[in-house]
Enzyme design. Structure first.
Site, mmCIF file in Angstrom:
data_model
loop_
_atom_site.group_PDB
_atom_site.id
_atom_site.type_symbol
_atom_site.label_atom_id
_atom_site.label_comp_id
_atom_site.label_asym_id
_atom_site.label_seq_id
_atom_site.Cartn_x
_atom_site.Cartn_y
_atom_site.Cartn_z
ATOM 1 C CB SER A 206 -4.717 -6.668 -16.409
ATOM 2 O OG SER A 206 -5.759 -5.808 -16.781
ATOM 3 C CG MET A 207 -5.758 -5.869 -21.547
ATOM 4 S SD MET A 207 -5.406 -4.831 -22.974
ATOM 5 C CE MET A 207 -6.667 -3.552 -22.757
ATOM 6 C CD1 TRP B 66 -10.564 -5.116 -18.393
ATOM 7 C CD2 TRP B 66 -9.907 -5.681 -20.467
ATOM 8 N NE1 TRP B 66 -11.200 -4.273 -19.282
ATOM 9 C CE2 TRP B 66 -10.820 -4.597 -20.568
ATOM 10 C CE3 TRP B 66 -9.372 -6.206 -21.643
ATOM 11 C CZ2 TRP B 66 -11.195 -4.024 -21.784
ATOM 12 C CZ3 TRP B 66 -9.743 -5.655 -22.862
ATOM 13 C CH2 TRP B 66 -10.641 -4.568 -22.920
ATOM 14 C CG ASP C 287 -9.957 -5.477 -10.740
ATOM 15 O OD1 ASP C 287 -10.032 -4.374 -11.324
ATOM 16 O OD2 ASP C 287 -9.305 -6.441 -11.182
ATOM 17 C CG PHE D 274 -3.886 -1.404 -21.577
ATOM 18 C CD1 PHE D 274 -3.714 -1.557 -22.939
ATOM 19 C CD2 PHE D 274 -4.421 -0.211 -21.096
ATOM 20 C CE1 PHE D 274 -4.061 -0.540 -23.821
ATOM 21 C CE2 PHE D 274 -4.765 0.811 -21.969
ATOM 22 C CZ PHE D 274 -4.590 0.646 -23.328
ATOM 23 C CG HIS E 55 -6.702 -4.167 -12.267
ATOM 24 N ND1 HIS E 55 -7.293 -5.289 -12.827
ATOM 25 C CD2 HIS E 55 -5.874 -3.665 -13.230
ATOM 26 C CE1 HIS E 55 -6.842 -5.436 -14.070
ATOM 27 N NE2 HIS E 55 -5.974 -4.479 -14.328
HETATM 28 O O1 9J3 Z 1 -4.295 -3.752 -16.680
HETATM 29 C C1 9J3 Z 1 -4.961 -4.051 -17.703
HETATM 30 O O2 9J3 Z 1 -4.560 -4.759 -18.658
HETATM 31 C C2 9J3 Z 1 -6.264 -3.285 -17.739
HETATM 32 C C3 9J3 Z 1 -7.202 -3.485 -18.841
HETATM 33 C C4 9J3 Z 1 -7.815 -2.153 -19.205
HETATM 34 O O3 9J3 Z 1 -7.513 -1.120 -18.653
HETATM 35 O O4 9J3 Z 1 -8.685 -2.173 -20.201
HETATM 36 C C5 9J3 Z 1 -9.259 -0.939 -20.595
HETATM 37 C C6 9J3 Z 1 -9.027 -0.725 -22.055
#
Ligand code: 9J3
Ligand code: ZN
Length: 263
Positions: free
Chosen positions: A132-133, A157, A178, A64, A210
């Site tokens: 993450s995402m 995530w 994280d 993200f 993270h």
């Molecule tokens: O680094 C990421 O993709 C974090 C995911 C995240 O912040 O989700 C909150 C909406």
């Protein structure tokens, strides 16, 4: 390559060869325009020489708000071991994991069908990675395309916490520190809900956050190389680094997985 395994590339590995900042293949790179459809463009890192046959390929998605630059260290690090690595941008930096999964698959299709390096790639040996995402997207891509040979979500995530649909050998990295995608509510349930019959592993990084996957990291690299070699190249020379399961160390808080591997 050996008569037993037409897909193995490079010399017999050692612990120092998988920890090294580069493998034995010289690497070139080429830029893919953001004007392509299905994803946001990116950079392809590939072994320069064409004398070793075709290579397996892996698309890598950022998290993200992040760009391909956040995953760039993996390009030369993994490509120099004998893979084509495509670090991508997403259409928008706020795209959610399911979209990131679709974009990883679009990037693999571009790579094997349209890219300037398509003839260097074995289109039957593909994988996905992401942070993450983009790690959620990695699981989404594997769920949608069960022919993928390897998946590696890095501090993933996702709002989907269950992954019984995955058929691709999957190595998940979590981080003990994280606070954005806490391992206890993301990486660990994701691992736990993969089929127990699947080749799967979970590595919880020690002293990590993270954002640990956004910079060069030898623990991430050595086990990612081993997983990709084992499952994209079917290279059992790397089984020694995955099985018996790695034990806890300064950088590994915990490692879980099935052993021996079944595929
Ligand atoms: O680094 C990421 O993709 C974090 C995911 C995240 O912040 O989700 C909150 C909406
Ligand atoms: Zn699910």
């Amino acid at each position: 390559s050996s008569a037993e395994n037409p897909y193995e590339r490079g010399p017999a590995p050692t612990n120092s060869s998988i920890e090294a900042s580069r493998g034995t293949f010289a690497v070139s790179q080429t830029t893919v325009s953001s004007l392509v459809t299905g994803f946001g463009g990116g950079t392809i890192y590939y072994p320069t020489s064409t004398s070793s046959g075709t290579f397996g390929a892996i698309a890598v998605a950022p998290g993200f708000t992040a760009y391909q630059s956040s995953m760039a260290w993996l390009g030369p690090r993994l490509a120099s071991q004998g893979f084509v690595i495509f670090t991508i941008d997403t259409n928008t930096t706020s795209d959610q994991p399911a979209s990131r999964g679709d974009q990883l698959l679009a990037a693999l299709d571009y790579l094997t069908q349209q890219s300037s390096v398509r003839t260097r790639i074995d289109a039957s040996r593909l994988g996905v990675m992401g942070h993450s995402m983009g790690g959620g997207g990695t699981l989404e891509a594997a769920k949608d395309r069960t022919s993928l040979k390897a998946a590696i979500p890095l501090t993933p995530w996702d709002t989907d916490k269950t992954w019984p649909e995955v058929r691709t050998p999957t190595l998940i990295f979590g981080a003990d520190g994280d606070t954005i995608a806490p391992a206890g509510t993301h990486a660990e349930p994701f691992y736990n809900t993969l089929p127990s019959s699947l080749d799967r592993a979970y590595l919880r990084l020690n002293g990590a956050t993270h954002f640990t996957p956004n910079s060069s990291n030898t623990t991430i690299a050595k086990y990612s190389i081993s997983w990709l070699k084992r499952f994209i190249d079917n290279d059992t020379r790397y089984e020694q680094f995955l099985c018996p399961l790695p034990t806890a160390s300064l950088t590994i808080e915990q490692y879980r997985g099935n052993c021996p591997h079944t595929s």
